[in-house]
Design a protein around this motif. Structure first.
Motif, PDB file in Angstrom:
ATOM      1  N   MET A  93       0.836  -1.177   0.000  1.00 44.24           N
ATOM      2  CA  MET A  93       0.000   0.000   0.000  1.00 44.24           C
ATOM      3  C   MET A  93       0.885   1.246   0.000  1.00 44.24           C
ATOM      4  N   GLN A  94       0.476   2.264  -0.747  1.00 46.82           N
ATOM      5  CA  GLN A  94       1.206   3.516  -0.803  1.00 46.82           C
ATOM      6  C   GLN A  94       0.824   4.414   0.377  1.00 46.82           C
ATOM      7  N   ALA A  95       1.676   5.412   0.662  1.00 47.90           N
ATOM      8  CA  ALA A  95       1.323   6.418   1.656  1.00 47.90           C
ATOM      9  C   ALA A  95       0.107   7.186   1.152  1.00 47.90           C
ATOM     10  N   ASN A  96      -0.734   7.657   2.063  1.00 48.65           N
ATOM     11  CA  ASN A  96      -1.976   8.354   1.701  1.00 48.65           C
ATOM     12  C   ASN A  96      -2.774   7.518   0.693  1.00 48.65           C
ATOM     13  N   PRO A  97      -3.217   6.310   1.089  1.00 50.28           N
ATOM     14  CA  PRO A  97      -3.783   5.358   0.150  1.00 50.28           C
ATOM     15  C   PRO A  97      -5.171   5.673  -0.391  1.00 50.28           C
ATOM     16  N   VAL A  98      -5.901   6.592   0.199  1.00 53.13           N
ATOM     17  CA  VAL A  98      -7.242   6.866  -0.299  1.00 53.13           C
ATOM     18  C   VAL A  98      -7.144   7.729  -1.549  1.00 53.13           C
ATOM     19  N   VAL A  99      -7.773   7.277  -2.632  1.00 46.49           N
ATOM     20  CA  VAL A  99      -7.715   8.016  -3.886  1.00 46.49           C
ATOM     21  C   VAL A  99      -9.081   8.531  -4.322  1.00 46.49           C
ATOM     22  N   TRP A 100     -10.142   8.095  -3.681  1.00 45.12           N
ATOM     23  CA  TRP A 100     -11.494   8.507  -4.088  1.00 45.12           C
ATOM     24  C   TRP A 100     -12.429   8.338  -2.910  1.00 45.12           C
ATOM     25  N   PHE A 101     -13.432   9.208  -2.817  1.00 39.59           N
ATOM     26  CA  PHE A 101     -14.464   9.028  -1.803  1.00 39.59           C
ATOM     27  C   PHE A 101     -15.806   9.446  -2.374  1.00 39.59           C
TER      28      PHE A 101
END
Length: 131
Positions: free
Chosen positions: A1-9
Motif C-alpha cells: 500500500m502507498q502512503a496516503n492510500p485513499v484516492v477517491w471518496f
C-alpha cells in the motif's frame, strides 16, 4: 500500500440540492456535475469536489456527493476528513449551512486539530488542520 492510500471518496446524500448548498457554503467552493460511470446512470447523480486528477501520487483524494436510488446516507459509515487551513473557519460555517457541530475544534496533539460536524444528510465528516 502507498502512503496516503485513499484516492477517491463518495458521500451519499438524499437531497442533492440541499447537500450541494451545505458543502459549497462550508468549504467556500463550487461542486461540478460529474457524469455517472458507464452503465450506472439510472438513478445516480454526482457532484465532484474540486480536484486535480492529473496529480498522481499527490496527497489527498478526489471525490463526489452521490445520490443513488436505494443507497442511504447517514451515520455509521466511513469517516472522511477534509483538509483545512484552520478547521475552526469551516466549522464556523456549518450551522448556517444547515448542519450541526458534533465536536468543536479539538487538539489531536502533534497531528494538529480536528472538528466533527454533521451535514444536512446526516453524514458525519471530519475537518482537519495543523493550526
Amino acid at each position: 500500500m502507498q502512503a496516503n492510500p485513499v484516492v477517491w471518496f463518495e458521500i451519499y446524500v438524499q437531497d442533492m440540492d440541499r447537500a450541494r448548498a451545505f458543502y459549497e457554503t462550508v468549504f467556500d467552493c463550487r461542486l461540478e456535475a460529474l457524469g455517472a460511470p458507464d452503465g450506472e446512470a439510472g438513478g445516480m447523480q454526482m457532484l465532484a469536489f474540486p480536484s486535480e486528477m492529473e496529480c498522481a501520487g499527490a496527497p489527498g483524494a478526489a471525490g463526489t456527493l452521490v445520490k443513488m436510488d436505494g443507497v442511504p446516507s447517514g451515520p455509521g459509515g466511513t469517516m472522511v476528513y477534509f483538509s483545512c487551513e484552520d478547521c475552526a473557519v469551516e466549522q464556523g460555517r456549518v450551522v448556517g449551512a444547515g448542519g450541526s457541530v458534533f465536536r468543536p475544534k479539538f487538539s489531536i496533539g502533534p497531528y494538529g486539530h480536528a472538528a466533527l460536524v454533521t451535514d444536512t444528510e446526516g453524514n458525519m465528516i471530519g475537518l482537519h488542520s495543523m493550526a
